[in-house]
Design a protein around this motif. Sequence first.
Motif, PDB file in Angstrom:
ATOM      1  N   VAL A  85       1.932  32.452   9.059  1.00 28.04           N
ATOM      2  CA  VAL A  85       1.329  33.076   7.878  1.00 28.04           C
ATOM      3  C   VAL A  85       2.270  32.898   6.688  1.00 28.04           C
ATOM      4  O   VAL A  85       3.471  33.121   6.789  1.00 28.04           O
ATOM      5  N   THR A  86       1.715  32.478   5.552  1.00 28.15           N
ATOM      6  CA  THR A  86       2.541  32.229   4.359  1.00 28.15           C
ATOM      7  C   THR A  86       2.480  33.440   3.430  1.00 28.15           C
ATOM      8  O   THR A  86       1.654  33.503   2.519  1.00 28.15           O
ATOM      9  N   TRP A  87       3.350  34.398   3.681  1.00 28.87           N
ATOM     10  CA  TRP A  87       3.382  35.615   2.865  1.00 28.87           C
ATOM     11  C   TRP A  87       4.474  35.554   1.793  1.00 28.87           C
ATOM     12  O   TRP A  87       5.393  34.742   1.863  1.00 28.87           O
ATOM     13  N   MET A  88       4.352  36.439   0.804  1.00 32.28           N
ATOM     14  CA  MET A  88       5.392  36.615  -0.221  1.00 32.28           C
ATOM     15  C   MET A  88       5.609  38.102  -0.444  1.00 32.28           C
ATOM     16  O   MET A  88       4.647  38.873  -0.564  1.00 32.28           O
ATOM     17  N   VAL A  89       6.874  38.522  -0.499  1.00 34.13           N
ATOM     18  CA  VAL A  89       7.208  39.893  -0.865  1.00 34.13           C
ATOM     19  C   VAL A  89       8.203  39.865  -2.021  1.00 34.13           C
ATOM     20  O   VAL A  89       8.977  38.918  -2.177  1.00 34.13           O
ATOM     21  N   GLN A  90       8.137  40.900  -2.839  1.00 34.11           N
ATOM     22  CA  GLN A  90       9.154  41.109  -3.876  1.00 34.11           C
ATOM     23  C   GLN A  90      10.100  42.195  -3.391  1.00 34.11           C
ATOM     24  O   GLN A  90       9.661  43.234  -2.886  1.00 34.11           O
ATOM     25  N   MET A  91      11.383  41.950  -3.531  1.00 35.23           N
ATOM     26  CA  MET A  91      12.388  42.904  -3.085  1.00 35.23           C
ATOM     27  C   MET A  91      13.155  43.432  -4.293  1.00 35.23           C
ATOM     28  O   MET A  91      13.299  42.748  -5.313  1.00 35.23           O
ATOM     29  N   GLY A  92      13.621  44.666  -4.187  1.00 32.03           N
ATOM     30  CA  GLY A  92      14.402  45.267  -5.257  1.00 32.03           C
ATOM     31  C   GLY A  92      15.522  46.103  -4.697  1.00 32.03           C
ATOM     32  O   GLY A  92      15.352  46.788  -3.685  1.00 32.03           O
TER      33      GLY A  92
END
Length: 317
Positions: free
Chosen positions: A178-185
């Motif tokens: 699965v090609t997911w994207m998350v933003q991290m902070g």
Amino acid sequence: MQPDNQNRIVFGCIFFIVLACWYKRATNDVATMFGKDGKDIPAEKRAPAEHIPFFENRPYLIREICDKYGVKSGSFRSYALNFGSTDNTERRRETIGDYTLPWLDAGGDKGHVMEDFDAETPGAHIVGTRCSSTAFALKAYFCGVEQAQASPSAAFKGSSFSKFVDVHRALATDGQHVTWMVQMGMGNNHRHGDAGLKAAGLSHTWLVTALPDGHYMWLQSFIEQYTFQQWIDLAKQRGEYTLTLKQLRHKIKLMEVLTDAVAWTPEVNAAYLELFNVDMDFETNFAISERWDPNDPLQLAYWWICDWPTNTNATAA
């Protein structure tokens, strides 16, 4: 006219001619990438292995995406969780998921706006280095403008990120992931006034995305330190152009070193340097170790952005 003044005028003319040529090309690139209505997803137009080379060859594209689609006014939700009040006034706060996030003006609404041009140091400042702006542009590229402009629906504690990776990895079918994207902070909750840690200097936001072959990309820039393209060059040198699962797990452990820190030690600084390529002990003009507040540790959160579309047969220019 003095020779120095003549040289400045000549340099200025050349600079703005080049800038105008770049602007025209980059604007055309953006219009083509996102389509007439701005609803196309550029990542769907090229094969997964072509994404990073595409950005390498278009260093100004990040800024152009931000200029065309970024929201440029209002208040910026602090993805890094840390900004708080900097002028002794109350800030709007909103509870999202596990966190109460402060709002403030920094790079326009949601931080989409790149820093201003600087003719004295044209390279990095034309390309842009603001981490939140780079994140916005890459979200738009991989997930679409609408998704990039949307406010995150929930913020999850960073301690659950490893499980997130494992759960999605288990969904692989016939070797395709699965090609997911998350933003991290990452950042602190409070600033503690002028005598405090200056948490905005430690705060950072970046993207992690999964590729269909089971590798990962760690995508970032850092304000006043380096552009996205400079990060790609460094990642190549490190053997981290794409990350194996083992390499990603190593980065997760380094993030745990930061969030578990009760003091700013050489080990903590080294973890920050390896993750974000900024030596805070060197860059700051005060000793973080002497200002560190153990009651205000670094915190990590992440937001799911999208499962981005792939096209293994794409051949876009």
